[in-house]
Design an enzyme around this catalytic site. Structure first.
Site, mmCIF file in Angstrom:
data_model
loop_
_atom_site.group_PDB
_atom_site.id
_atom_site.type_symbol
_atom_site.label_atom_id
_atom_site.label_comp_id
_atom_site.label_asym_id
_atom_site.label_seq_id
_atom_site.Cartn_x
_atom_site.Cartn_y
_atom_site.Cartn_z
ATOM 1 N N GLY A 184 0.796 -1.220 0.000
ATOM 2 C CA GLY A 184 0.000 0.000 0.000
ATOM 3 C C GLY A 184 0.828 1.268 0.000
ATOM 4 O O GLY A 184 1.598 1.508 0.910
ATOM 5 N N SER A 185 0.712 2.077 -1.019
ATOM 6 C CA SER A 185 1.585 3.225 -1.140
ATOM 7 C C SER A 185 1.116 4.127 -2.279
ATOM 8 O O SER A 185 -0.019 4.034 -2.725
ATOM 9 C CB SER A 185 3.015 2.755 -1.389
ATOM 10 O OG SER A 185 3.024 1.690 -2.314
#
Length: 217
Positions: A184-185
């Site tokens: 997640g980024s």
């Protein structure tokens, strides 16, 4: 299913952890161990899914700016890029959820002329200040059309490992891998002001395939 090379350590740790929890739950809970085992197996499957490497037909691009990651376009705006461009640019930001492919790809073809790693905070990846305050990397490519394009891997609240493999002087090929971010980024791309933006906020992108902008001569 092909797995990314960055998966090795995570899968080993996950395998050992899940095996230990499974054995303990079977020993102590007997038939009730399924209450724990089923969610564990789902989580284990998601780890493999996260590190998948999809087969994609990457085309050659000269003027097109390609989506560098799978995700959702969350920002398109004119900003001041103070690290490399040191002036105004159009920022296109793409957020990746933990379910997206997390391979990071060059958005343009050309030559790598700058790279730098920045330690920092772990604000949620969609926070506007994450671009300048979170742990991140910055890479600049001089395109074949002599445009300087900057792009940035940004860690998020969950993402705590950013990897990039490029070096100054390397040839960049739009759509081809240069790095990876775990769990997640976000990725930001900074483009010249006269760039034609072909995506819009809310668009779902396929990294290495979708054209998000076109550089002007």
């Amino acid at each position: 299913m092909k797995l990314h090379k960055e998966s090795t350590g995570t899968i080993i740790v996950a395998s050992i952890t899940i095996a230990v929890i499974a054995l303990l739950s079977i020993y102590f809970l007997k038939m009730w161990s399924l209450v724990i085992l089923i969610p564990l197996l789902i989580i284990y499957g998601l780890v493999f899914w996260f590190f998948r490497v999809p087969n994609r037909d990457i085309k050659d691009h000269i003027e097109n700016v390609i989506a560098p990651v799978d995700g959702k376009v969350v920002m398109i705006k004119e900003v001041e890029e103070d690290e490399f461009i040191k002036g105004k640019a159009i920022q296109v930001s793409i957020f990746m959820s933990p379910l997206n492919v997390h391979i990071c790809r060059y958005p343009v073809s050309g030559k790598v002329i700058y790279k730098k790693y920045h330690p920092g905070k772990y604000l949620v990846a969609w926070h506007e200040k994450s671009s300048t305050e979170n742990e991140r990397t910055t890479v600049a490519v001089e395109s074949f059309a002599n445009h300087k394009v900057v792009f940035r891997q940004i860690a998020g609240y969950v993402a705590r490992r950013i990897v990039y493999y490029c070096n100054e002087g390397d040839q960049a090929k739009a759509g081809h891998e240069f790095g990876f971010i775990k769990f997640g980024s976000r990725m930001d791309v900074f483009l010249p002001l006269n760039t034609e933006i072909t995506c819009k906020i809310g668009d779902i992108t396929t990294g290495g395939i979708d054209v998000i902008a076109k550089l002007k001569a």
